[in-house]
Design a protein around this motif. Sequence first.
Motif, PDB file in Angstrom:
ATOM      1  N   MET A 131      33.129  36.192  52.688  1.00 40.85           N
ATOM      2  CA  MET A 131      32.147  35.766  53.689  1.00 40.85           C
ATOM      3  C   MET A 131      30.928  35.091  53.060  1.00 40.85           C
ATOM      4  O   MET A 131      30.328  34.203  53.673  1.00 40.85           O
ATOM      5  N   ILE A 132      30.548  35.535  51.866  1.00 46.16           N
ATOM      6  CA  ILE A 132      29.359  35.008  51.198  1.00 46.16           C
ATOM      7  C   ILE A 132      29.615  34.871  49.713  1.00 46.16           C
ATOM      8  O   ILE A 132      30.526  35.481  49.156  1.00 46.16           O
ATOM      9  N   LYS A 133      28.783  34.077  49.054  1.00 45.50           N
ATOM     10  CA  LYS A 133      28.771  33.973  47.586  1.00 45.50           C
ATOM     11  C   LYS A 133      27.326  33.925  47.142  1.00 45.50           C
ATOM     12  O   LYS A 133      26.539  33.116  47.654  1.00 45.50           O
ATOM     13  N   GLN A 134      26.964  34.780  46.206  1.00 41.35           N
ATOM     14  CA  GLN A 134      25.586  34.801  45.716  1.00 41.35           C
ATOM     15  C   GLN A 134      25.314  33.574  44.857  1.00 41.35           C
ATOM     16  O   GLN A 134      26.086  33.239  43.969  1.00 41.35           O
ATOM     17  N   GLN A 135      24.182  32.912  45.125  1.00 41.70           N
ATOM     18  CA  GLN A 135      23.779  31.729  44.363  1.00 41.70           C
ATOM     19  C   GLN A 135      22.598  32.023  43.440  1.00 41.70           C
ATOM     20  O   GLN A 135      22.438  31.378  42.410  1.00 41.70           O
ATOM     21  N   ALA A 136      21.772  32.979  43.827  1.00 39.98           N
ATOM     22  CA  ALA A 136      20.648  33.449  43.023  1.00 39.98           C
ATOM     23  C   ALA A 136      20.276  34.806  43.591  1.00 39.98           C
ATOM     24  O   ALA A 136      20.839  35.250  44.606  1.00 39.98           O
ATOM     25  N   ALA A 137      19.342  35.490  42.964  1.00 37.17           N
ATOM     26  CA  ALA A 137      18.964  36.820  43.440  1.00 37.17           C
ATOM     27  C   ALA A 137      18.487  36.753  44.888  1.00 37.17           C
ATOM     28  O   ALA A 137      17.511  36.073  45.194  1.00 37.17           O
ATOM     29  N   GLY A 138      19.214  37.444  45.788  1.00 33.61           N
ATOM     30  CA  GLY A 138      18.823  37.494  47.193  1.00 33.61           C
ATOM     31  C   GLY A 138      19.064  36.223  47.973  1.00 33.61           C
ATOM     32  O   GLY A 138      18.566  36.072  49.086  1.00 33.61           O
ATOM     33  N   ILE A 139      19.859  35.286  47.426  1.00 30.63           N
ATOM     34  CA  ILE A 139      20.134  34.002  48.078  1.00 30.63           C
ATOM     35  C   ILE A 139      21.649  33.782  48.079  1.00 30.63           C
ATOM     36  O   ILE A 139      22.291  33.872  47.025  1.00 30.63           O
TER      37      ILE A 139
END
Length: 464
Positions: free
Chosen positions: A31-39
């Motif tokens: 559903m999601i992929k982390q790109q940076a801390a908290g983003i």
Amino acid sequence: MRLSRYFLPVLKENPAEAQIVSHRYMLRAGMIKQQAAGIYSWLPLGFKVLRKLENIVHEEQQRAGHIPLLMPTLQSADLWRESGRYDDYGEEMLRITDRHGRDMLYGPTNEEMITDIFRGHVSSYKDLPLTLYHIQWKFRDEIRPRFGVMRGREFFMKDGYNFDLTKEDALHAYNRHLVSYLRTYERMGMQAIPMRADSGPIGGDDTHEFLVLADTGESEVFYDSAVTDIRLGQRDIDYDDKAQCQAIMEEFTALYARTDETHDEALFNEIPEDRRRSARGIEVGQIFYFGTKYSEPMGATVQGPDGKPVPVHMGSHGIGVSRLVGAIIEASHDDKGIIWPEGVTPFHCGIVNLKQGDDAADAACDKIYAALTAVGLDPLYDDRNERAGGKFATMDLIGLPWRITVGPRGLKNGVVELTCRRTGESEELSPEEAVKKVAEIYRPHQEASPHWQPMEKRSFHTWL
């Protein structure tokens, strides 16, 4: 949608960085992929759920008479200096300087900007009451972002703002928002309890948070267990009826329910002991009345009936749309994966072909897919050449509420298998009956939308 053509990067193992259930399952379900801390990037399945929640929020806000607009993510620091909040907000505000040396900020909220819009275009009490809202990305530079979308730095939020001539009118807007929020959360398959809360940096004396009970909630809450028995249901609401909105507000807030910041032990002890509860809760929305806190310093006035300028009474009202995705998962899952409520599921029904390439199974799946689509539903057909166990595991992980399983053996007996994700119970039905049952399950959810138009009556046999 056919799964062979979809982008669904599921993971078999739990990511090490994910500490809570919703974060683990959102990463594992692709559903999601982390790109940076908290983003995070919202991948197709997550984006589909996010849009469903956004649409429900839009529908219920407009049903209540609130008007949508869209404000930018970047704001001028001058507006915040005007209200006095620029220096007060703290390090959570992401401050930016553009190439011309102008101070800007990535908006964590929009009280100043909406007040500036109002004061530039509204000058008479005859233009009131007015409630404007938008759904937009926001940013708060959390010192320790964690728990995935539950406490990220960038988040998708609905924030609305009411402008009224008097406190009485503004408190009706407050009640109107409370009622519309209750209906919004119930459509999403959630129970969010309004609790007396602290206003924080927004300000104001009247505020309620809406909290979903969950073991992983960040807030400690105290409540009378009787509040969990109250439902808005299918009541016919006239949002212009002040007495009706006030009565509903009182019904849902009369019993004790408070966050730890406003908890009163003496009042709590007045509740019968068998009904006293303490638990954890996830905040998914908050409403505020703050009077003239922003209108006075920023000069947001209208000409009153006597011709004199009057500062308008205001309130702001937020729903954390992206946070809701995580909150729903926290409240609705098992050890196999997510269990989406019917009102927000990314796909209404999964179709699993047990023997891809078998002419009869392929044809039956195609017909069921077409029949579900014909009644306004959005199925996900797993047409991959994978083992049955792998297909079932994927369906359980992504959490579609209903699954129709099609195989050569069942088709010889004229049946398919319809399975409920929440209970795990299955029943054998003819393809026609399976489609009909799924359509009937979703009919109340379709009818709950003010934009739904009933399709002409057709025979299920015609589609199949």
